[in-house]
Design a protein around this motif. Structure first.
Motif, PDB file in Angstrom:
ATOM      1  N   UNK A 216       0.845  -1.191   0.000  1.00 34.98           N
ATOM      2  CA  UNK A 216       0.000   0.000   0.000  1.00 34.98           C
ATOM      3  C   UNK A 216       0.877   1.237   0.000  1.00 34.98           C
ATOM      4  N   UNK A 217       0.794   2.026  -1.078  1.00 35.44           N
ATOM      5  CA  UNK A 217       1.682   3.183  -1.236  1.00 35.44           C
ATOM      6  C   UNK A 217       0.869   4.415  -1.607  1.00 35.44           C
ATOM      7  N   UNK A 218       1.570   5.562  -1.607  1.00 39.24           N
ATOM      8  CA  UNK A 218       0.948   6.847  -1.902  1.00 39.24           C
ATOM      9  C   UNK A 218       1.037   7.149  -3.399  1.00 39.24           C
ATOM     10  N   UNK A 219      -0.060   7.641  -3.957  1.00 40.34           N
ATOM     11  CA  UNK A 219      -0.082   8.042  -5.340  1.00 40.34           C
ATOM     12  C   UNK A 219      -0.246   9.543  -5.482  1.00 40.34           C
ATOM     13  N   UNK A 220      -0.602   9.982  -6.685  1.00 39.67           N
ATOM     14  CA  UNK A 220      -0.784  11.402  -6.946  1.00 39.67           C
ATOM     15  C   UNK A 220      -1.886  11.962  -6.051  1.00 39.67           C
ATOM     16  N   UNK A 221      -1.638  13.139  -5.482  1.00 42.27           N
ATOM     17  CA  UNK A 221      -2.592  13.841  -4.617  1.00 42.27           C
ATOM     18  C   UNK A 221      -2.926  13.044  -3.354  1.00 42.27           C
ATOM     19  N   UNK A 222      -2.033  12.142  -2.963  1.00 43.35           N
ATOM     20  CA  UNK A 222      -2.230  11.409  -1.720  1.00 43.35           C
ATOM     21  C   UNK A 222      -3.152  10.219  -1.826  1.00 43.35           C
ATOM     22  N   UNK A 223      -3.618   9.891  -3.049  1.00 44.22           N
ATOM     23  CA  UNK A 223      -4.484   8.725  -3.199  1.00 44.22           C
ATOM     24  C   UNK A 223      -3.650   7.446  -3.073  1.00 44.22           C
ATOM     25  N   UNK A 224      -4.058   6.554  -2.204  1.00 41.34           N
ATOM     26  CA  UNK A 224      -3.309   5.321  -1.961  1.00 41.34           C
ATOM     27  C   UNK A 224      -3.761   4.219  -2.921  1.00 41.34           C
ATOM     28  N   UNK A 225      -2.828   3.321  -3.238  1.00 40.13           N
ATOM     29  CA  UNK A 225      -3.148   2.177  -4.094  1.00 40.13           C
ATOM     30  C   UNK A 225      -2.210   1.032  -3.752  1.00 40.13           C
ATOM     31  N   UNK A 226      -2.538  -0.149  -4.241  1.00 40.45           N
ATOM     32  CA  UNK A 226      -1.707  -1.334  -4.026  1.00 40.45           C
ATOM     33  C   UNK A 226      -0.736  -1.494  -5.186  1.00 40.45           C
ATOM     34  N   UNK A 227       0.556  -1.410  -4.900  1.00 36.98           N
ATOM     35  CA  UNK A 227       1.587  -1.637  -5.908  1.00 36.98           C
ATOM     36  C   UNK A 227       1.938  -3.123  -5.907  1.00 36.98           C
ATOM     37  N   UNK A 228       1.957  -3.723  -7.094  1.00 33.95           N
ATOM     38  CA  UNK A 228       2.217  -5.152  -7.217  1.00 33.95           C
ATOM     39  C   UNK A 228       3.714  -5.414  -7.328  1.00 33.95           C
ATOM     40  N   UNK A 229       4.154  -6.471  -6.661  1.00 28.45           N
ATOM     41  CA  UNK A 229       5.533  -6.940  -6.789  1.00 28.45           C
ATOM     42  C   UNK A 229       5.525  -8.454  -6.665  1.00 28.45           C
ATOM     43  N   UNK A 230       6.519  -9.097  -7.270  1.00 31.28           N
ATOM     44  CA  UNK A 230       6.693 -10.518  -6.997  1.00 31.28           C
ATOM     45  C   UNK A 230       7.138 -10.684  -5.543  1.00 31.28           C
ATOM     46  N   UNK A 231       6.581 -11.665  -4.872  1.00 31.49           N
ATOM     47  CA  UNK A 231       6.943 -11.893  -3.467  1.00 31.49           C
ATOM     48  C   UNK A 231       8.397 -12.353  -3.391  1.00 31.49           C
ATOM     49  N   UNK A 232       9.199 -11.667  -2.596  1.00 25.66           N
ATOM     50  CA  UNK A 232      10.607 -12.015  -2.428  1.00 25.66           C
ATOM     51  C   UNK A 232      10.926 -12.443  -0.998  1.00 25.66           C
ATOM     52  N   UNK A 233       9.924 -12.468  -0.111  1.00 20.73           N
ATOM     53  CA  UNK A 233      10.150 -12.807   1.295  1.00 20.73           C
ATOM     54  C   UNK A 233       9.349 -14.041   1.693  1.00 20.73           C
ATOM     55  N   UNK A 234       9.799 -14.654   2.762  1.00 22.17           N
ATOM     56  CA  UNK A 234       9.055 -15.762   3.354  1.00 22.17           C
ATOM     57  C   UNK A 234       7.815 -15.215   4.060  1.00 22.17           C
ATOM     58  N   UNK A 235       6.776 -16.023   4.110  1.00 25.04           N
ATOM     59  CA  UNK A 235       5.526 -15.555   4.718  1.00 25.04           C
ATOM     60  C   UNK A 235       5.659 -15.339   6.220  1.00 25.04           C
ATOM     61  N   UNK A 236       6.627 -16.012   6.848  1.00 23.34           N
ATOM     62  CA  UNK A 236       6.858 -15.818   8.289  1.00 23.34           C
ATOM     63  C   UNK A 236       7.996 -14.827   8.533  1.00 23.34           C
ATOM     64  N   UNK A 237       8.207 -13.916   7.606  1.00 22.73           N
ATOM     65  CA  UNK A 237       9.332 -12.988   7.684  1.00 22.73           C
ATOM     66  C   UNK A 237       9.283 -12.071   8.890  1.00 22.73           C
ATOM     67  N   UNK A 238       8.103 -11.622   9.280  1.00 24.02           N
ATOM     68  CA  UNK A 238       8.010 -10.712  10.424  1.00 24.02           C
ATOM     69  C   UNK A 238       8.484 -11.379  11.704  1.00 24.02           C
ATOM     70  N   UNK A 239       8.186 -12.660  11.858  1.00 23.78           N
ATOM     71  CA  UNK A 239       8.645 -13.382  13.043  1.00 23.78           C
ATOM     72  C   UNK A 239      10.164 -13.494  13.055  1.00 23.78           C
ATOM     73  N   UNK A 240      10.750 -13.734  11.881  1.00 24.12           N
ATOM     74  CA  UNK A 240      12.203 -13.799  11.788  1.00 24.12           C
ATOM     75  C   UNK A 240      12.829 -12.444  12.146  1.00 24.12           C
ATOM     76  N   UNK A 241      12.207 -11.382  11.736  1.00 28.76           N
ATOM     77  CA  UNK A 241      12.761 -10.058  11.982  1.00 28.76           C
ATOM     78  C   UNK A 241      12.650  -9.661  13.443  1.00 28.76           C
ATOM     79  N   UNK A 242      11.580 -10.067  14.110  1.00 26.83           N
ATOM     80  CA  UNK A 242      11.421  -9.724  15.530  1.00 26.83           C
ATOM     81  C   UNK A 242      12.509 -10.345  16.392  1.00 26.83           C
ATOM     82  N   UNK A 243      13.111 -11.415  15.892  1.00 30.43           N
ATOM     83  CA  UNK A 243      14.192 -12.047  16.653  1.00 30.43           C
ATOM     84  C   UNK A 243      15.521 -11.330  16.476  1.00 30.43           C
ATOM     85  N   UNK A 244      15.563 -10.317  15.594  1.00 29.39           N
ATOM     86  CA  UNK A 244      16.786  -9.552  15.348  1.00 29.39           C
ATOM     87  C   UNK A 244      16.492  -8.064  15.550  1.00 29.39           C
ATOM     88  N   UNK A 245      16.504  -7.585  16.794  1.00 32.32           N
ATOM     89  CA  UNK A 245      16.120  -6.181  17.057  1.00 32.32           C
ATOM     90  C   UNK A 245      17.007  -5.166  16.352  1.00 32.32           C
TER      91      UNK A 245
END
Length: 499
Positions: free
Chosen positions: A344-373
């Motif tokens: 979810x990113x900002x577009x022209x005049x502040x209108x938000x939209x979903x920018x598409x990307x190929x997934x490059x992370x594991x689905x449990x990535x947030x849990x992995x990151x919380x273990x590395x402050x």
């Protein structure tokens, strides 16, 4: 550190200006003009030769019953080429104040080529013995513009390379020592395409505790000494940060600079930090007034940009769909989860939209990151991680060569993004841009952009902000095409700064 006082990433990393070249500034300009004249003459000769090939070697004709003498044209070209160069001179294409002027220069080239063509046509009516093939003339018109434009583009690249070595630079001083003056100097000093060699600052009369140096440049004196400063540096651009002067000081400065031969006065808008859309000067009655454009591109320019981008996007999707299908398959084979990631990113005049990307992370990535402050802190600060444990093996390859951004071509077709533009940012990131966020939201974010071809993720966040602002202030269709076709591919192939 203030955002304005930092240097632009790639440009600032270039070597400092060397000592003054042996050739004088006048000699340098003369040599460059001579190069332009030779390039234009060669380009015009090439255009006439290609037209000759189309008409006589290929036998294309609009009047087959008329067979002009082909031996007549080589002699004619020896007259038309100097005439074309003379027309270019009349249109100001060799005037130092108009050289390297971007779209304005190419516009004048088109006008000059059109005028030269009209002169040839009129000449056939005035002088009956002057008979030329109509197809030859018609073909020479667009060909002359194309060949001269290419020649001027090459000369521009040579000029920029020369500026990196201290040549073709005009001396300049910045009047003022306030924040606006420092911001102006930071951009002009570090962006070599400006063609300026900043000699230093000139302090205003009301400056308190006048510093000796700012932005690594000396403070040369007070505004009351501007005539002496101009004499010392001969031809010089006097760039005024008008927020640093009172009205009386500004009027006196204008009088002093007008009386100094070789000096050129340039006034900032006073809204440098916020103004990105350009200004127009028009007379209302007898009063010259400045108007701020509401959008960066005029309507016809925006239409051309949209047409070009959508055409390239459709062609790109037709060519790249097998690669995108393969990437999707590799993502699903390596780790469970969706193929596409929506950001979810900002577009022209502040209108938000979903920018598409190929997934490059594991689905449990947030849990992995919380273990590395410590990594979590780096991510919060820079919105990027050099060593991100969440990224998959396939994801690292996709990021290195920017292949993860290919699905954003669909965002371009939906009118949410551009092929070239500033970075995408989230709503939370807008606070990091401060007052610049108003500028950022005046144009669509891009798949590629100025920051990506000048270091990508190796840049600090502050440097990325500055590069985005530089792009928006200089936003044009020509700049987009240059970034897209000249600079993006080498940056992607090198893979530097992508993680």
């Amino acid at each position: 550190m203030n955002a304005h006082s930092s240097t632009f990433a790639a440009a600032a990393r270039a070597v400092p200006y060397p000592n003054a070249p042996a050739l004088s500034q006048e000699a340098q300009r003369l040599l460059f003009k001579l190069l332009l004249v030779l390039a234009d003459a060669f380009a015009l000769g090439a255009a006439f030769r290609i037209s000759f090939w189309v008409r006589f070697d290929m036998g294309v004709s609009v009047s087959p019953e008329v067979v002009p003498d082909p031996m007549y044209y080589p002699q004619l070209v020896t007259l038309l080429v100097p005439m074309g160069v003379l027309v270019f001179a009349v249109f100001g294409l060799y005037h130092e104040r108009l050289l390297l002027g971007g779209l304005m220069e190419y516009s004048r080239v088109f006008q000059a080529c059109s005028a030269a063509t009209i002169i040839i046509i009129v000449g056939t009516f005035i002088q009956p013995q002057f008979v030329v093939s109509r197809l030859w003339v018609i073909a020479a018109w667009p060909l002359s513009f194309a060949t001269v434009a290419v020649g001027r583009f090459v000369c521009r690249r040579l000029a920029y390379a020369a500026r990196q070595r201290g040549y073709l630079l005009a001396p300049a001083v910045v009047v003022g020592t306030n924040q606006e003056a420092v911001a102006l100097a930071a951009e002009l000093k570090n962006w070599r395409a400006s063609g300026l060699r900043l000699a230093g600052f000139v302090a205003c009369a009301g400056s308190q505790d006048r510093p000796d140096r700012l932005e690594g440049l000396p403070v040369l004196g007070a505004v009351s000494e501007i005539r002496e400063i101009i004499r010392e540096h001969k031809e010089v651009d006097v760039i005024v940060a008008i927020t640093s002067l009172s009205r009386e000081e500004l009027l006196r400065l204008c009088e002093d600079v007008a009386a100094a031969p070789g000096a050129h006065l340039r006034l900032s808008s006073g809204l440098y930090e916020l103004l990105t859309t350009g200004m127009r000067v028009s007379n209302v009655g007898s009063v010259p007034l400045m108007s701020i454009n509401k959008v960066r591109l005029e309507r016809r320019q925006a239409m051309v940009k949209t047409l070009v981008e959508h055409s390239l996007t459709v062609v790109g999707l037709m060519v790249l769909w097998p690669l995108m299908l393969l990437i999707a398959l590799l993502i699903r084979l390596e780790s469970p989860g969706p193929v596409l990631h929506r950001r979810r990113v900002m577009g022209v005049s502040g209108r938000q939209f979903d920018a598409f990307k190929f997934r490059t992370m594991r689905v449990n990535g947030d849990a992995l990151l919380r273990s590395r402050p410590e990594l979590l802190e780096e991510l919060t600060s820079n919105h990027k991680l050099r060593e991100d444990p969440r990224v998959t093996k396939v994801g690292r390859v996709l990021r290195k060569y920017s292949l993860d951004e290919l699905p954003q071509l669909f965002n371009v077709l939906r009118g949410q993004m551009s092929l070239v533009g500033p970075r995408m940012i989230t709503a939370e990131e807008t606070e990091k841009y401060g007052r610049h966020k108003l500028n950022l939201l005046t144009v669509k974010p891009g798949i590629t952009g100025f920051w990506q071809v000048n270091g990508r993720s190796d840049l600090t966040y502050e440097e990325r902000v500055n590069l985005d602002m530089h792009y928006i202030r200089n936003y044009s269709v020509l700049l987009d095409m240059q970034i897209l076709f000249v600079r993006t591919l080498p940056a992607v192939i090198r893979g530097r700064g992508a993680y």
